[in-house]
Design a protein around this motif. Structure first.
Motif, PDB file in Angstrom:
ATOM      1  N   GLU A  64       0.825  -1.205   0.000  1.00 16.74           N
ATOM      2  CA  GLU A  64       0.000   0.000   0.000  1.00 16.74           C
ATOM      3  C   GLU A  64       0.861   1.258   0.000  1.00 16.74           C
ATOM      4  O   GLU A  64       0.558   2.244  -0.671  1.00 16.74           O
ATOM      5  N   HIS A  65       1.947   1.228   0.762  1.00 19.09           N
ATOM      6  CA  HIS A  65       2.846   2.376   0.814  1.00 19.09           C
ATOM      7  C   HIS A  65       3.513   2.602  -0.545  1.00 19.09           C
ATOM      8  O   HIS A  65       3.668   3.752  -0.991  1.00 19.09           O
ATOM      9  N   ALA A  66       3.871   1.512  -1.212  1.00 15.45           N
ATOM     10  CA  ALA A  66       4.491   1.627  -2.532  1.00 15.45           C
ATOM     11  C   ALA A  66       3.508   2.215  -3.535  1.00 15.45           C
ATOM     12  O   ALA A  66       3.884   3.046  -4.380  1.00 15.45           O
ATOM     13  N   ARG A  67       2.239   1.776  -3.460  1.00 12.59           N
ATOM     14  CA  ARG A  67       1.226   2.329  -4.363  1.00 12.59           C
ATOM     15  C   ARG A  67       1.040   3.826  -4.111  1.00 12.59           C
ATOM     16  O   ARG A  67       0.901   4.621  -5.043  1.00 12.59           O
ATOM     17  N   PHE A  68       1.029   4.215  -2.829  1.00 18.93           N
ATOM     18  CA  PHE A  68       0.882   5.624  -2.487  1.00 18.93           C
ATOM     19  C   PHE A  68       2.035   6.445  -3.055  1.00 18.93           C
ATOM     20  O   PHE A  68       1.823   7.498  -3.680  1.00 18.93           O
ATOM     21  N   GLU A  69       3.257   5.967  -2.850  1.00 20.89           N
ATOM     22  CA  GLU A  69       4.416   6.703  -3.354  1.00 20.89           C
ATOM     23  C   GLU A  69       4.399   6.800  -4.877  1.00 20.89           C
ATOM     24  O   GLU A  69       4.754   7.841  -5.449  1.00 20.89           O
ATOM     25  N   HIS A  70       3.973   5.738  -5.542  1.00 23.37           N
ATOM     26  CA  HIS A  70       3.903   5.757  -7.002  1.00 23.37           C
ATOM     27  C   HIS A  70       2.860   6.767  -7.470  1.00 23.37           C
ATOM     28  O   HIS A  70       3.101   7.527  -8.426  1.00 23.37           O
ATOM     29  N   THR A  71       1.694   6.797  -6.812  1.00 23.99           N
ATOM     30  CA  THR A  71       0.633   7.745  -7.189  1.00 23.99           C
ATOM     31  C   THR A  71       1.093   9.178  -7.006  1.00 23.99           C
ATOM     32  O   THR A  71       0.883  10.038  -7.871  1.00 23.99           O
ATOM     33  N   VAL A  72       1.727   9.450  -5.867  1.00 24.09           N
ATOM     34  CA  VAL A  72       2.215  10.800  -5.589  1.00 24.09           C
ATOM     35  C   VAL A  72       3.274  11.214  -6.601  1.00 24.09           C
ATOM     36  O   VAL A  72       3.255  12.337  -7.131  1.00 24.09           O
ATOM     37  N   SER A  73       4.197  10.315  -6.892  1.00 23.13           N
ATOM     38  CA  SER A  73       5.269  10.623  -7.834  1.00 23.13           C
ATOM     39  C   SER A  73       4.718  10.875  -9.238  1.00 23.13           C
ATOM     40  O   SER A  73       5.149  11.808  -9.930  1.00 23.13           O
ATOM     41  N   ALA A  74       3.757  10.046  -9.654  1.00 25.74           N
ATOM     42  CA  ALA A  74       3.179  10.200 -10.985  1.00 25.74           C
ATOM     43  C   ALA A  74       2.435  11.528 -11.103  1.00 25.74           C
ATOM     44  O   ALA A  74       2.522  12.221 -12.133  1.00 25.74           O
ATOM     45  N   GLN A  75       1.701  11.904 -10.067  1.00 28.10           N
ATOM     46  CA  GLN A  75       0.975  13.171 -10.103  1.00 28.10           C
ATOM     47  C   GLN A  75       1.942  14.345 -10.150  1.00 28.10           C
ATOM     48  O   GLN A  75       1.738  15.300 -10.913  1.00 28.10           O
ATOM     49  N   THR A  76       2.999  14.271  -9.365  1.00 27.60           N
ATOM     50  CA  THR A  76       3.990  15.347  -9.366  1.00 27.60           C
ATOM     51  C   THR A  76       4.620  15.497 -10.741  1.00 27.60           C
ATOM     52  O   THR A  76       4.778  16.610 -11.251  1.00 27.60           O
ATOM     53  N   ASP A  77       4.980  14.380 -11.359  1.00 27.85           N
ATOM     54  CA  ASP A  77       5.589  14.424 -12.692  1.00 27.85           C
ATOM     55  C   ASP A  77       4.635  15.049 -13.705  1.00 27.85           C
ATOM     56  O   ASP A  77       5.041  15.863 -14.547  1.00 27.85           O
ATOM     57  N   THR A  78       3.371  14.657 -13.637  1.00 27.54           N
ATOM     58  CA  THR A  78       2.389  15.185 -14.594  1.00 27.54           C
ATOM     59  C   THR A  78       2.166  16.674 -14.389  1.00 27.54           C
ATOM     60  O   THR A  78       2.125  17.445 -15.353  1.00 27.54           O
ATOM     61  N   LEU A  79       2.028  17.099 -13.147  1.00 20.33           N
ATOM     62  CA  LEU A  79       1.817  18.521 -12.868  1.00 20.33           C
ATOM     63  C   LEU A  79       3.040  19.344 -13.269  1.00 20.33           C
ATOM     64  O   LEU A  79       2.913  20.455 -13.791  1.00 20.33           O
ATOM     65  N   ARG A  80       4.233  18.798 -13.044  1.00 23.26           N
ATOM     66  CA  ARG A  80       5.450  19.495 -13.458  1.00 23.26           C
ATOM     67  C   ARG A  80       5.466  19.680 -14.974  1.00 23.26           C
ATOM     68  O   ARG A  80       5.830  20.751 -15.486  1.00 23.26           O
ATOM     69  N   GLN A  81       5.068  18.647 -15.704  1.00 20.25           N
ATOM     70  CA  GLN A  81       5.039  18.725 -17.161  1.00 20.25           C
ATOM     71  C   GLN A  81       4.015  19.748 -17.635  1.00 20.25           C
ATOM     72  O   GLN A  81       4.275  20.537 -18.551  1.00 20.25           O
ATOM     73  N   ILE A  82       2.838  19.763 -16.992  1.00 24.42           N
ATOM     74  CA  ILE A  82       1.802  20.747 -17.350  1.00 24.42           C
ATOM     75  C   ILE A  82       2.328  22.165 -17.116  1.00 24.42           C
ATOM     76  O   ILE A  82       2.132  23.061 -17.949  1.00 24.42           O
ATOM     77  N   ALA A  83       3.002  22.364 -15.996  1.00 24.70           N
ATOM     78  CA  ALA A  83       3.533  23.686 -15.672  1.00 24.70           C
ATOM     79  C   ALA A  83       4.611  24.104 -16.667  1.00 24.70           C
ATOM     80  O   ALA A  83       4.655  25.268 -17.106  1.00 24.70           O
ATOM     81  N   GLN A  84       5.480  23.179 -17.032  1.00 21.08           N
ATOM     82  CA  GLN A  84       6.550  23.495 -17.977  1.00 21.08           C
ATOM     83  C   GLN A  84       5.969  23.862 -19.346  1.00 21.08           C
ATOM     84  O   GLN A  84       6.421  24.825 -19.975  1.00 21.08           O
ATOM     85  N   GLU A  85       4.982  23.106 -19.791  1.00 17.83           N
ATOM     86  CA  GLU A  85       4.362  23.392 -21.095  1.00 17.83           C
ATOM     87  C   GLU A  85       3.654  24.739 -21.067  1.00 17.83           C
ATOM     88  O   GLU A  85       3.694  25.496 -22.045  1.00 17.83           O
ATOM     89  N   TRP A  86       2.999  25.049 -19.944  1.00 18.27           N
ATOM     90  CA  TRP A  86       2.319  26.341 -19.819  1.00 18.27           C
ATOM     91  C   TRP A  86       3.339  27.480 -19.854  1.00 18.27           C
ATOM     92  O   TRP A  86       3.138  28.482 -20.535  1.00 18.27           O
ATOM     93  N   THR A  87       4.442  27.318 -19.126  1.00 21.30           N
ATOM     94  CA  THR A  87       5.466  28.363 -19.073  1.00 21.30           C
ATOM     95  C   THR A  87       6.035  28.649 -20.457  1.00 21.30           C
ATOM     96  O   THR A  87       6.300  29.804 -20.808  1.00 21.30           O
TER      97      THR A  87
END
Length: 278
Positions: free
Chosen positions: A57-80
């Motif tokens: 469960e902890h591994a799934r949580f860390e994977h979800t958090v990491s994936a969301q962070t990566d996606t949001l970072r990409q959205i922000a970079q494309e917007w910039t």
């Protein structure tokens, strides 16, 4: 002017960034940053009676958090890269308690842009609001969940004299002074019961077109009446005071402004007045 945009959901991030761009376009030169806080603990396991997550469960949580962070970072970079005119907007990542970290960052900003929350959001979204609005006492711009071509060109002020509205207007003043048209929506129990806002005359002297939209209050929701008048005025920003409530979610889904925030289709600029302890 220092602006902060908080990204906490992939689906609302484009609207939050569009609201940030709208502010930048209205305010001219301004410092802007984008913040994402990755929770360090799984909100599903925050109380002792819920036990502790196992390794899987902890591994799934860390994977979800990491994936969301990566996606949001990409959205922000494309917007910039795509925003016109180009803005040098910094991306900031933090890991830890969402409420504490958002409050800390929002305390150093003049306006903090947040996404519109919904009942289906995870706890981190509500914590971000609580941190910015209540703990930091920041001016908060609630981004709509739809496209707006402009922001602050035709703002609407929900005029009901209060300390919280004074705080919101203090943050909104640079936007109002650069607007082409400002509407003051005034709900009254009797005609001309409420004096004209002095701010209206001040803006008019600076060359801003000002209109007083008075209406008689009925037995329905005041917030819905204000919203309808704001939309009829062609508004692209609603400035209003935040009610003093202990918890944002209570305020949002069960308080006096429920209809404004639950059904509003305008960006909303508001600010909270801290409770005075005697």
């Amino acid at each position: 002017m220092r602006l902060l945009a908080v990204l906490d959901r992939v689906d609302t991030a484009p609207f939050t960034l569009e609201a940030l761009a709208g502010l930048l376009n209205r305010l001219g030169p301004a410092q802007s940053r984008i913040l994402h806080v990755a929770p360090s603990r799984d909100p599903d396991y925050l109380s002792p009676d819920e036990g502790m997550p196992d390794a899987a469960e902890h591994a799934r949580f860390e994977h979800t958090v990491s994936a969301q962070t990566d996606t949001l970072r990409q959205i922000a970079q494309e917007w910039t890269q795509a925003v016109i005119p180009h803005r040098d907007t910094a991306w900031t990542e933090r890991v830890g308690d969402t409420r504490t970290l958002v409050a800390r960052e929002a305390a150093g900003a003049d306006i903090t842009v947040l996404s519109r929350p919904s009942p289906q959001d995870n706890a981190a979204v509500a914590e971000a609001f609580a941190g910015a609005l209540y703990d930091a006492g920041a001016a908060v711009l609630i981004a709509p969940l739809e496209h707006y071509a402009t922001l602050g060109l035709r703002p609407v002020v929900a005029w009901h004299p209060s300390h919280t509205l004074d705080l919101a207007l203090q943050a909104a003043r640079p936007i109002l002074e650069r607007a082409s048209h400002v509407t003051f929506v005034i709900g009254e129990n009797a005609p001309m019961e409420v004096p004209d806002p002095p701010l209206g005359a001040e803006l008019a002297r600076q060359g801003v077109a000002v209109h007083m939209d008075r209406f008689l209050l009925d037995t329905g929701d005041i917030g819905e009446q204000v919203r309808q008048h704001a939309l009829s005025a062609g508004g692209d920003l609603l400035v209003m005071g935040a009610y003093t409530r202990p918890h944002f979610i209570e305020w949002l889904f069960g308080g006096p402004t429920q209809d404004i925030l639950a059904h509003g289709t305008l960006p909303i600029l508001t600010r909270h007045a801290p409770l005075v302890r005697l």
